[in-house]
Design a protein around this motif. Structure first.
Motif, PDB file in Angstrom:
ATOM      1  N   ALA A  19     -18.905  21.757  -5.887  1.00 44.80           N
ATOM      2  CA  ALA A  19     -18.662  22.029  -4.566  1.00 44.80           C
ATOM      3  C   ALA A  19     -18.044  23.280  -4.472  1.00 44.80           C
ATOM      4  CB  ALA A  19     -17.754  21.007  -3.807  1.00 44.80           C
ATOM      5  N   PRO A  20     -17.917  24.095  -3.530  1.00 44.60           N
ATOM      6  CA  PRO A  20     -17.037  25.423  -3.512  1.00 44.60           C
ATOM      7  C   PRO A  20     -15.511  25.224  -4.353  1.00 44.60           C
ATOM      8  CG  PRO A  20     -18.245  25.547  -1.745  1.00 44.60           C
ATOM      9  CD  PRO A  20     -18.444  23.895  -2.218  1.00 44.60           C
ATOM     10  N   LEU A  21     -15.156  26.255  -4.978  1.00 50.87           N
ATOM     11  CA  LEU A  21     -13.758  25.878  -5.602  1.00 50.87           C
ATOM     12  C   LEU A  21     -13.075  26.965  -5.863  1.00 50.87           C
ATOM     13  CD1 LEU A  21     -14.396  22.891  -8.405  1.00 50.87           C
ATOM     14  CD2 LEU A  21     -13.287  22.760  -6.196  1.00 50.87           C
ATOM     15  N   LEU A  22     -11.633  27.151  -5.662  1.00 52.11           N
ATOM     16  CA  LEU A  22     -11.095  28.449  -6.073  1.00 52.11           C
ATOM     17  C   LEU A  22     -10.450  27.916  -7.487  1.00 52.11           C
ATOM     18  CD1 LEU A  22      -8.740  29.408  -3.122  1.00 52.11           C
ATOM     19  CD2 LEU A  22     -10.303  30.879  -4.117  1.00 52.11           C
ATOM     20  N   VAL A  23     -10.856  28.929  -8.426  1.00 52.63           N
ATOM     21  CA  VAL A  23     -10.464  28.564  -9.683  1.00 52.63           C
ATOM     22  C   VAL A  23      -9.645  29.767 -10.307  1.00 52.63           C
ATOM     23  CG1 VAL A  23     -11.512  28.502 -12.280  1.00 52.63           C
ATOM     24  CG2 VAL A  23     -12.666  27.524 -10.220  1.00 52.63           C
ATOM     25  N   LYS A  24      -8.764  29.624 -11.336  1.00 52.32           N
ATOM     26  CA  LYS A  24      -8.120  30.580 -12.065  1.00 52.32           C
ATOM     27  C   LYS A  24      -8.649  30.474 -13.314  1.00 52.32           C
ATOM     28  CE  LYS A  24      -4.768  33.343 -13.525  1.00 52.32           C
ATOM     29  NZ  LYS A  24      -4.533  34.531 -12.973  1.00 52.32           N
ATOM     30  N   VAL A  25      -9.256  31.645 -13.668  1.00 51.08           N
ATOM     31  CA  VAL A  25     -10.335  31.871 -14.912  1.00 51.08           C
ATOM     32  C   VAL A  25      -9.441  31.744 -16.086  1.00 51.08           C
ATOM     33  CG1 VAL A  25     -11.834  33.305 -16.246  1.00 51.08           C
ATOM     34  CG2 VAL A  25     -11.936  33.155 -13.607  1.00 51.08           C
ATOM     35  N   GLY A  26      -9.847  31.118 -17.212  1.00 50.52           N
ATOM     36  CA  GLY A  26      -8.932  30.795 -18.329  1.00 50.52           C
ATOM     37  C   GLY A  26      -8.934  32.177 -19.273  1.00 50.52           C
ATOM     38  N   SER A  27      -8.483  32.207 -20.381  1.00 55.48           N
ATOM     39  CA  SER A  27      -8.347  32.913 -21.283  1.00 55.48           C
ATOM     40  C   SER A  27      -9.597  33.352 -22.331  1.00 55.48           C
ATOM     41  CB  SER A  27      -7.415  32.912 -22.357  1.00 55.48           C
ATOM     42  OG  SER A  27      -5.985  32.887 -21.574  1.00 55.48           O
ATOM     43  N   THR A  34      -5.493  38.629  -9.316  1.00 57.00           N
ATOM     44  CA  THR A  34      -6.416  38.866 -10.471  1.00 57.00           C
ATOM     45  C   THR A  34      -6.547  37.906 -11.175  1.00 57.00           C
ATOM     46  OG1 THR A  34      -5.505  41.087 -10.383  1.00 57.00           O
ATOM     47  CG2 THR A  34      -6.359  40.350 -12.479  1.00 57.00           C
ATOM     48  N   GLY A  35      -7.920  37.672 -11.596  1.00 55.97           N
ATOM     49  CA  GLY A  35      -8.207  36.421 -12.294  1.00 55.97           C
ATOM     50  C   GLY A  35      -8.499  35.043 -11.552  1.00 55.97           C
ATOM     51  N   GLU A  36      -8.380  35.207 -10.312  1.00 56.02           N
ATOM     52  CA  GLU A  36      -8.549  34.007  -9.418  1.00 56.02           C
ATOM     53  C   GLU A  36      -9.962  34.317  -8.742  1.00 56.02           C
ATOM     54  OE1 GLU A  36      -4.206  32.586  -7.782  1.00 56.02           O
ATOM     55  OE2 GLU A  36      -5.577  33.374  -6.328  1.00 56.02           O
ATOM     56  N   ALA A  37     -10.885  33.235  -8.811  1.00 57.21           N
ATOM     57  CA  ALA A  37     -12.144  33.402  -8.219  1.00 57.21           C
ATOM     58  C   ALA A  37     -12.787  32.225  -7.398  1.00 57.21           C
ATOM     59  CB  ALA A  37     -13.121  33.448  -9.394  1.00 57.21           C
ATOM     60  N   LEU A  38     -13.259  32.527  -6.320  1.00 59.98           N
ATOM     61  CA  LEU A  38     -14.189  31.358  -5.681  1.00 59.98           C
ATOM     62  C   LEU A  38     -15.504  31.327  -6.008  1.00 59.98           C
ATOM     63  CD1 LEU A  38     -14.334  29.769  -3.010  1.00 59.98           C
ATOM     64  CD2 LEU A  38     -15.602  31.621  -2.132  1.00 59.98           C
ATOM     65  N   ILE A  39     -15.724  30.168  -6.590  1.00 59.61           N
ATOM     66  CA  ILE A  39     -16.968  29.776  -7.556  1.00 59.61           C
ATOM     67  C   ILE A  39     -17.690  28.704  -6.389  1.00 59.61           C
ATOM     68  CG2 ILE A  39     -18.174  29.036  -9.395  1.00 59.61           C
ATOM     69  CD1 ILE A  39     -15.690  29.660 -10.900  1.00 59.61           C
ATOM     70  N   CYS A  40     -19.183  28.964  -6.120  1.00 58.54           N
ATOM     71  CA  CYS A  40     -19.867  28.241  -5.345  1.00 58.54           C
ATOM     72  C   CYS A  40     -21.318  28.106  -5.887  1.00 58.54           C
ATOM     73  CB  CYS A  40     -19.978  28.491  -4.028  1.00 58.54           C
ATOM     74  SG  CYS A  40     -20.245  30.160  -3.491  1.00 58.54           S
ATOM     75  N   GLY A  41     -22.185  27.152  -5.683  1.00 58.48           N
ATOM     76  CA  GLY A  41     -23.478  27.038  -6.003  1.00 58.48           C
ATOM     77  C   GLY A  41     -24.105  25.927  -6.853  1.00 58.48           C
ATOM     78  N   ARG A  42     -25.002  26.045  -7.271  1.00 56.69           N
ATOM     79  CA  ARG A  42     -25.774  25.032  -8.061  1.00 56.69           C
ATOM     80  C   ARG A  42     -25.220  24.390  -9.485  1.00 56.69           C
ATOM     81  NH1 ARG A  42     -29.989  21.888  -7.256  1.00 56.69           N
ATOM     82  NH2 ARG A  42     -31.254  22.716  -9.072  1.00 56.69           N
ATOM     83  N   ILE A  50     -14.648  27.081 -17.363  1.00 56.09           N
ATOM     84  CA  ILE A  50     -14.357  28.435 -16.886  1.00 56.09           C
ATOM     85  C   ILE A  50     -13.025  28.592 -16.654  1.00 56.09           C
ATOM     86  CG2 ILE A  50     -15.106  27.742 -14.409  1.00 56.09           C
ATOM     87  CD1 ILE A  50     -15.597  31.150 -15.904  1.00 56.09           C
ATOM     88  N   GLY A  51     -12.342  27.539 -16.190  1.00 59.14           N
ATOM     89  CA  GLY A  51     -10.702  27.759 -15.903  1.00 59.14           C
ATOM     90  C   GLY A  51     -10.281  26.287 -15.461  1.00 59.14           C
ATOM     91  N   ASN A  52      -9.285  26.596 -14.458  1.00 56.37           N
ATOM     92  CA  ASN A  52      -8.612  25.401 -13.774  1.00 56.37           C
ATOM     93  C   ASN A  52      -8.456  25.941 -12.452  1.00 56.37           C
ATOM     94  OD1 ASN A  52      -8.339  24.309 -16.537  1.00 56.37           O
ATOM     95  ND2 ASN A  52      -6.450  25.638 -16.662  1.00 56.37           N
ATOM     96  N   LEU A  53      -8.594  24.511 -11.520  1.00 56.17           N
ATOM     97  CA  LEU A  53      -8.466  24.684 -10.284  1.00 56.17           C
ATOM     98  C   LEU A  53      -6.968  25.426  -9.693  1.00 56.17           C
ATOM     99  CD1 LEU A  53     -10.209  23.542  -7.701  1.00 56.17           C
ATOM    100  CD2 LEU A  53      -8.752  21.647  -7.529  1.00 56.17           C
ATOM    101  N   VAL A  54      -7.179  26.324  -8.840  1.00 56.15           N
ATOM    102  CA  VAL A  54      -5.631  26.851  -8.240  1.00 56.15           C
ATOM    103  C   VAL A  54      -5.098  25.914  -7.703  1.00 56.15           C
ATOM    104  CG1 VAL A  54      -5.159  28.566  -6.475  1.00 56.15           C
ATOM    105  CG2 VAL A  54      -7.081  29.418  -7.929  1.00 56.15           C
ATOM    106  N   GLY A  55      -3.755  25.991  -7.853  1.00 55.20           N
ATOM    107  CA  GLY A  55      -2.769  25.101  -7.577  1.00 55.20           C
ATOM    108  C   GLY A  55      -2.675  23.915  -8.324  1.00 55.20           C
TER     109      GLY A  55
END
Length: 560
Positions: free
Chosen positions: A531-539, A519-527, A140-145
């Protein structure tokens, strides 16, 4: 890599989501950064490292306290004295530690040791902690930071859990939610060979086949090594699928402007109105009186009785409600109440209301068309190994017409998927502007079937994703069934409160993070994620249809 010490754990260490540390300096840590702390859960177990995330930082200076006013400028220090007055504290939200036996991520039950050193984490530590099986996962993308260079940490979603256990993507306008959806669905189709159906209210996703040809974006020149490899693969596979009569398939109402948009490469919808249940029909035509409902019920029953061979022509039903009403009156299967209703003005009113909906939707089968819409052709059978992105372009239709088409198609897809003798292949339905299809309060034709898919779809291989910029207007029962939550920038307090009610996956610290996401950053959590992660969504490879126009370029300049 040698791990640097950022600071020291202080205060009460018994609350895993509210730990405090003193930073060595204001440059030691940043909000959103991951850290690790050494911890021993039991005496008979070896020590391990617990992963945490800095969720807030407080920085104060006693020399610049607001209570001092201007007197701080008069403060004199002895020569050579080093008094900074600086205090930098951070709050840490623990993600957990990896159980050596089960490989599961667990939150410590024993408080961490006060005074423990808080250290940096590197790529290897995070990669080992967030283990992903790339064969059954979606990047989906890469970890923010950690989204650039050698320390890039990729984030993957488990495809099986993502598709069958449903997903909600919630964000305010302009935060990148449609782009995120686009990245997910093109990978499900091209890399995982899946079937995805998108109910597209604004024609955004249809732009990928505008003019009848595949349209790709200009993001192939990326610094991300994984995207640099996968984007050309997606492009190549989409072209192969398209040449095999799969790939992107556009379904539209029977209107000329859609034929022009897609250069006649679209398929017109020809839905069978007799597949609707009476409860659905009463929702389509709100405000019908009891006699009008009786007339409509009688006309549909008579239509089904006379027209024994499917598909049934919708124009024949219109005839029975209009000039053919005298034929219906002679039917010997009428109750006295029905016969009385047929003798009044109810038939004319019911016919008028039905005609309005049919004219707005322009998506129903009549004998003028070659045949009705084939759900098995649209979704595919299990033996059909061709991935496809089915876009239902609803641009320009009224809300009622959109809901009618969405409700009937969704119902047909679930019915085919649950067949005991002829199932479809697993499919993933995406409801853009989901608050219009499954609103709180349930006042939408499509609401009942979406709620049914939310509760029962998983058993039959039908998953869904619901997308909205106004989460508080969504039906809470629908979103509560979404076991993966992707939340992007949200500032509305009502929407934030709704997320906490609808899901127990979002912590207080996560909620406070939402308004400041870029813009383009997302908090993703769930099954679908460990674990919950802040992600920079890719292209994404396909062209993005949800971009705002560059108005100054469009306006141009006036010259005589």
């Amino acid at each position: 890599m040698k791990h640097q010490v950022l600071g020291t754990l202080v205060g009460n260490t018994g609350e895993p989501h509210n730990l405090h540390m003193v930073l060595n300096s204001s440059f030691s840590g940043r909000r959103g950064e991951f850290v690790r702390i050494r911890h021993q859960e039991r005496q008979d177990e070896p020590a391990t490292h617990v992963l945490g995330r800095i969720v807030s930082i407080q920085r104060t200076n006693m020399l610049f306290n607001s209570g001092f006013g201007n007197s701080v400028s008069e403060l004199e220090l002895l020569p050579g004295a080093e008094v900074t007055g600086e205090h930098v504290y951070a709050t840490i939200d623990l993600v957990g530690y990896k159980d050596a036996t089960t490989n599961q991520i667990k939150i410590p039950r024993r408080p961490l040791d006060p005074g423990s050193k808080v250290e940096t984490v590197d790529y290897q530590f995070l990669s080992d902690f967030y283990e992903f099986n790339e064969q059954n996962s979606l990047h989906i993308g890469n970890l923010v930071g950690y989204e650039h260079g050698e320390n890039t940490v990729p984030v993957y979603l488990d495809v099986n859990k993502l598709v069958t256990e449903h997903i909600a993507i919630l964000a305010m306008t302009g935060s990148g939610k449609s782009y995120t959806v686009g990245r997910i669905i093109e990978r499900l189709v091209a890399l995982n060979n899946g079937t995805v159906v998108v109910f597209d209210p604004h024609g955004e996703y249809g732009r990928a086949l505008q003019g009848g040809n595949l349209q790709f974006g200009d993001h192939f020149d990326t610094e991300d090594e994984r995207d640099k490899k996968s984007l050309p693969e997606i492009k190549h596979m989409m072209e192969k699928l398209q040449a095999s009569n799969a790939g992107i398939q556009i379904y539209t109402p029977q209107m000329d402007n859609f034929r022009q948009k897609y250069a006649n490469k679209n398929k017109v919808l020809a839905l069978q109105f007799d597949k609707f249940e009476m409860d659905d029909i009463s929702e389509i035509l709100p405000g019908l009186t009891e006699p009008q409902q009786r007339v409509l019920d009688v006309a549909i029953r008579y239509w089904r009785t006379v027209e024994t061979v499917e598909p049934r022509d919708i124009n024949k039903l219109r005839f029975f409600l209009g000039d053919g009403i005298e034929e219906v009156k002679k039917w010997d299967d009428l109750s006295s109440a029905e016969a009385q209703a047929l003798n009044g003005r109810s038939a004319a009113v019911a016919s008028m209301k039905l005609s309005r909906v049919l004219n707005e939707a322009q998506s129903f089968y009549s004998s003028e068309l070659s045949g009705p819409t084939d759900i098995y052709e649209m979704i595919g059978r299990p033996s059909d190994k061709k991935g496809r992105l089915v876009v239902i372009d609803l641009q320009g239709l009224s809300d009622t017409a959109k809901q009618v088409i969405c409700g009937l198609l969704s119902s047909e897809i679930l019915r085919a998927a649950s067949s005991k003798t002829d199932k479809t292949r697993p499919s993933f339905l995406v409801y853009e502007e989901g608050h219009n299809f499954a609103p709180a309060g349930g006042k939408a034709v499509s609401h009942r079937i979406i709620k049914k898919i939310a509760g029962e779809g998983r058993k039959f291989g039908v998953g869904f994703g619901i997308v909205s910029q106004r989460p508080s207007k969504l039906d809470a029962d629908v979103t509560s069934q979404c076991n993966t939550l992707i939340t992007m920038r949200l500032k509305n307090p009502d929407d934030q409160r709704f997320i906490t009610k609808a899901s127990d996956m979002v912590s207080k610290a996560d909620l406070e993070e939402l308004p400041s996401l870029s813009t383009g950053e997302a908090l993703i959590c769930g099954r679908s994620i460990p674990a919950p992660l802040l992600v920079k969504v890719g292209s994404k490879a396909l062209v993005h249809g949800g971009e705002s126009p560059e108005v100054l370029n469009v306006w141009g300049t006036f010259s005589e």
